[in-house]
Design a protein around this motif. Structure first.
Motif, PDB file in Angstrom:
ATOM      1  N   VAL A 166     -15.626 -26.434  62.580  1.00  0.00           N
ATOM      2  CA  VAL A 166     -14.227 -26.243  62.663  1.00  0.00           C
ATOM      3  C   VAL A 166     -13.356 -27.665  62.640  1.00  0.00           C
ATOM      4  N   LEU A 167     -13.921 -28.397  64.014  1.00  0.00           N
ATOM      5  CA  LEU A 167     -13.142 -29.513  64.083  1.00  0.00           C
ATOM      6  C   LEU A 167     -13.657 -30.777  63.003  1.00  0.00           C
ATOM      7  N   GLU A 168     -14.708 -30.299  62.417  1.00  0.00           N
ATOM      8  CA  GLU A 168     -15.082 -31.396  61.314  1.00  0.00           C
ATOM      9  C   GLU A 168     -14.132 -31.082  60.021  1.00  0.00           C
ATOM     10  N   ALA A 169     -14.055 -29.690  59.883  1.00  0.00           N
ATOM     11  CA  ALA A 169     -13.168 -29.496  58.524  1.00  0.00           C
ATOM     12  C   ALA A 169     -11.664 -29.728  58.716  1.00  0.00           C
ATOM     13  N   ILE A 170     -11.178 -29.443  59.825  1.00  0.00           N
ATOM     14  CA  ILE A 170      -9.632 -29.447  59.866  1.00  0.00           C
ATOM     15  C   ILE A 170      -8.996 -30.764  59.803  1.00  0.00           C
ATOM     16  N   GLU A 171      -9.886 -31.941  59.739  1.00  0.00           N
ATOM     17  CA  GLU A 171      -9.610 -33.347  59.351  1.00  0.00           C
ATOM     18  C   GLU A 171      -8.492 -33.951  60.503  1.00  0.00           C
ATOM     19  N   LEU A 172      -9.141 -34.363  61.599  1.00  0.00           N
ATOM     20  CA  LEU A 172      -8.424 -34.652  62.605  1.00  0.00           C
ATOM     21  C   LEU A 172      -7.597 -36.094  62.260  1.00  0.00           C
ATOM     22  N   ASP A 173      -8.376 -36.770  61.150  1.00  0.00           N
ATOM     23  CA  ASP A 173      -7.348 -38.007  61.134  1.00  0.00           C
ATOM     24  C   ASP A 173      -6.125 -37.854  60.341  1.00  0.00           C
ATOM     25  N   SER A 174      -5.989 -36.758  59.679  1.00  0.00           N
ATOM     26  CA  SER A 174      -4.876 -36.335  59.012  1.00  0.00           C
ATOM     27  C   SER A 174      -3.791 -35.490  59.975  1.00  0.00           C
ATOM     28  N   MET A 175      -4.180 -35.156  61.289  1.00  0.00           N
ATOM     29  CA  MET A 175      -3.223 -34.447  61.989  1.00  0.00           C
ATOM     30  C   MET A 175      -2.060 -35.234  62.528  1.00  0.00           C
ATOM     31  N   SER A 177       0.334 -33.882  64.975  1.00  0.00           N
ATOM     32  CA  SER A 177       0.896 -33.762  66.280  1.00  0.00           C
ATOM     33  C   SER A 177       0.642 -34.947  67.300  1.00  0.00           C
ATOM     34  N   ILE A 178       1.722 -35.324  67.944  1.00  0.00           N
ATOM     35  CA  ILE A 178       1.636 -36.460  69.030  1.00  0.00           C
ATOM     36  C   ILE A 178       1.632 -35.298  70.227  1.00  0.00           C
ATOM     37  N   GLY A 179       2.354 -34.369  70.235  1.00  0.00           N
ATOM     38  CA  GLY A 179       2.591 -33.680  71.505  1.00  0.00           C
ATOM     39  C   GLY A 179       2.075 -32.221  71.537  1.00  0.00           C
ATOM     40  N   PRO A 180       2.717 -31.299  72.261  1.00  0.00           N
ATOM     41  CA  PRO A 180       1.981 -29.923  72.331  1.00  0.00           C
ATOM     42  C   PRO A 180       1.986 -29.203  70.900  1.00  0.00           C
ATOM     43  N   SER A 181       2.694 -29.543  69.992  1.00  0.00           N
ATOM     44  CA  SER A 181       2.492 -28.912  68.626  1.00  0.00           C
ATOM     45  C   SER A 181       1.189 -28.677  68.334  1.00  0.00           C
ATOM     46  N   ILE A 182       0.208 -29.783  68.830  1.00  0.00           N
ATOM     47  CA  ILE A 182      -0.956 -29.725  68.366  1.00  0.00           C
ATOM     48  C   ILE A 182      -1.720 -28.582  68.517  1.00  0.00           C
ATOM     49  N   VAL A 183      -1.295 -27.606  69.267  1.00  0.00           N
ATOM     50  CA  VAL A 183      -1.764 -25.993  69.616  1.00  0.00           C
ATOM     51  C   VAL A 183      -1.641 -25.240  68.381  1.00  0.00           C
ATOM     52  N   SER A 184      -0.415 -25.275  67.871  1.00  0.00           N
ATOM     53  CA  SER A 184      -0.472 -24.419  66.736  1.00  0.00           C
ATOM     54  C   SER A 184      -1.056 -25.260  65.357  1.00  0.00           C
ATOM     55  N   GLU A 185      -0.817 -26.575  65.448  1.00  0.00           N
ATOM     56  CA  GLU A 185      -1.409 -27.586  64.143  1.00  0.00           C
ATOM     57  C   GLU A 185      -2.842 -27.284  63.941  1.00  0.00           C
ATOM     58  N   VAL A 186      -3.644 -26.948  65.032  1.00  0.00           N
ATOM     59  CA  VAL A 186      -4.887 -26.536  65.055  1.00  0.00           C
ATOM     60  C   VAL A 186      -5.189 -25.280  64.464  1.00  0.00           C
ATOM     61  N   PHE A 187      -4.471 -24.196  64.838  1.00  0.00           N
ATOM     62  CA  PHE A 187      -4.678 -23.130  64.499  1.00  0.00           C
ATOM     63  C   PHE A 187      -4.568 -22.937  63.124  1.00  0.00           C
ATOM     64  N   TYR A 188      -3.263 -23.465  62.665  1.00  0.00           N
ATOM     65  CA  TYR A 188      -2.931 -23.502  61.333  1.00  0.00           C
ATOM     66  C   TYR A 188      -4.125 -24.024  60.212  1.00  0.00           C
ATOM     67  N   ARG A 189      -4.358 -25.143  60.677  1.00  0.00           N
ATOM     68  CA  ARG A 189      -5.479 -25.674  59.826  1.00  0.00           C
ATOM     69  C   ARG A 189      -6.903 -24.859  59.687  1.00  0.00           C
ATOM     70  N   ALA A 190      -7.142 -24.273  60.936  1.00  0.00           N
ATOM     71  CA  ALA A 190      -8.106 -23.549  60.943  1.00  0.00           C
ATOM     72  C   ALA A 190      -8.277 -22.313  60.145  1.00  0.00           C
ATOM     73  N   HIS A 191      -6.832 -21.865  60.167  1.00  0.00           N
ATOM     74  CA  HIS A 191      -6.322 -20.640  59.167  1.00  0.00           C
ATOM     75  C   HIS A 191      -6.737 -20.945  57.814  1.00  0.00           C
ATOM     76  N   LEU A 192      -6.034 -21.979  57.661  1.00  0.00           N
ATOM     77  CA  LEU A 192      -6.135 -22.636  56.172  1.00  0.00           C
ATOM     78  C   LEU A 192      -7.431 -22.614  55.482  1.00  0.00           C
ATOM     79  N   LYS A 193      -8.368 -23.111  56.592  1.00  0.00           N
ATOM     80  CA  LYS A 193      -9.814 -23.250  56.029  1.00  0.00           C
ATOM     81  C   LYS A 193     -10.437 -22.162  56.209  1.00  0.00           C
ATOM     82  N   GLU A 194      -9.811 -20.951  56.502  1.00  0.00           N
ATOM     83  CA  GLU A 194     -10.583 -19.522  56.602  1.00  0.00           C
ATOM     84  C   GLU A 194     -11.581 -19.484  57.551  1.00  0.00           C
TER      85      GLU A 194
END
Ligand SMILES: Nc1nc2c(ncn2[C@@H]2O[C@H](COP(=O)(O)OP(=O)(O)OP(=O)(O)O)[C@@H](O)[C@H]2O)c(=O)[nH]1
Ligand SMILES: [Mg+2]
Length: 246
Positions: A166-175, A177-194
């Motif tokens: 999952v962490l390999e697929a969500i593209e950490l390099d293109s994230m 979020s600097i702050g707490p929005s990372i929580v939703s950003e990770v969920f969104y990316r994982a959801h989009l990658k199904e």
């Protein structure tokens, strides 16, 4: 299976020692802990450094130039991947995310790619929280769920376990979020990658020691970031690999 528990910290001196102690006490085989501290003025890093001398499975990543819950999380994820973790657990340092749930999170990995410690499914609860804080959490949760189309009940839970892929697929390099929005950003990316996501019930307890870093300004910024993820995705720009219009 190698598990890495990643804990971002800012001024958690009063919590981090006992938290690490409780995690080590679980005696889970091949479990490693990495604390990502942003040079906390209260000396959190010093506590972790001393503990790491006694416990080789404990590591400290000390960041002296950057500050932020989100960028600290990304640094921790990268560390876990570089150190060949199969599972990566992310949790707060303030005991709101109690280590007693780590075995259930790992167990849930048999049936899902992401497991979430959730307050809002049967058996879960939010303990000792003020009414206003509960209302804000619920309203913010509805906003994030509706906007991003997530099925997850506890969208602001930063207590979760990921399979490495999952962490390999969500593209950490293109994230972004600097702050707490990372929580939703990770969920969104994982959801989009199904990826499959499973929630397990936890009792989320308000912190006893130390102070929250959350305030209304940060909350507002976080909610605006959610809009930004949505817009970027609509334009095909959320993932670097995407072409505009994808
Ligand atoms: N490295 C790093 N960690 C941070 C930063 N801000 C917050 N954290 C950590 O992120 C975790 C969550 O922060 P909290 O202040 O507890 O925020 P919260 O859980 O959303 O809010 P409360 O529920 O009020 O505690 C804790 O472990 C903090 O120490 C930061 O700028 N850098
Ligand atoms: Mg907290």
């Amino acid at each position: 299976m190698k598990t890495c528990v990643m804990i971002p910290t800012y001024n958690e001196r009063e919590n981090i020692g006992s938290l690490i102690g409780e995690i080590v006490h679980l005696k889970i085989s091949d479990l490693h802990i990495v604390v990502v501290d942003d040079n906390s003025p209260d000396g959190t890093a010093e506590v972790v450094k001393n503990l790491s001398k006694k416990h080789p499975e404990v590591a400290l990543l000390l960041r002296t130039k950057e500050r932020g819950r989100g960028s600290a999380g990304i640094t921790g994820f990268r560390y876990a991947l570089e150190h060949e973790a199969d599972y990566v657990i992310e949790m707060d340092a303030d005991f709101s995310h109690h280590p007693r749930y780590i075995p259930s999170l790992l167990e849930a990995m048999q049936h899902a790619d992401v497991a979430i410690g959730s307050r809002f499914i049967g058996g879960g609860k939010d303990v000792n929280r003020g009414v206003i804080r509960k209302v804000i959490t619920n309203l913010a949760g509805i906003y994030v769920r509706v906007l991003l189309g997530l099925q997850i009940k506890d969208v602001s839970s930063g207590y979760r376990c990921f399979k490495r892929k999952v962490l390999e697929a969500i593209e950490l390099d293109s994230m972004i979020s600097i702050g707490p929005s990372i929580v939703s950003e990770v969920f969104y990316r994982a959801h989009l990658k199904e990826f499959s996501i499973k929630e397990i019930p936890i009792a989320f307890e308000d912190r006893i020691h130390g102070q929250t870093k959350l305030n209304y300004k940060i909350l507002l910024k976080t909610l605006l970031m959610v809009l930004k993820f949505k817009r970027l995705n609509k334009r095909g720009l959320l993932f670097k690999g995407n072409q505009p219009g994808d």
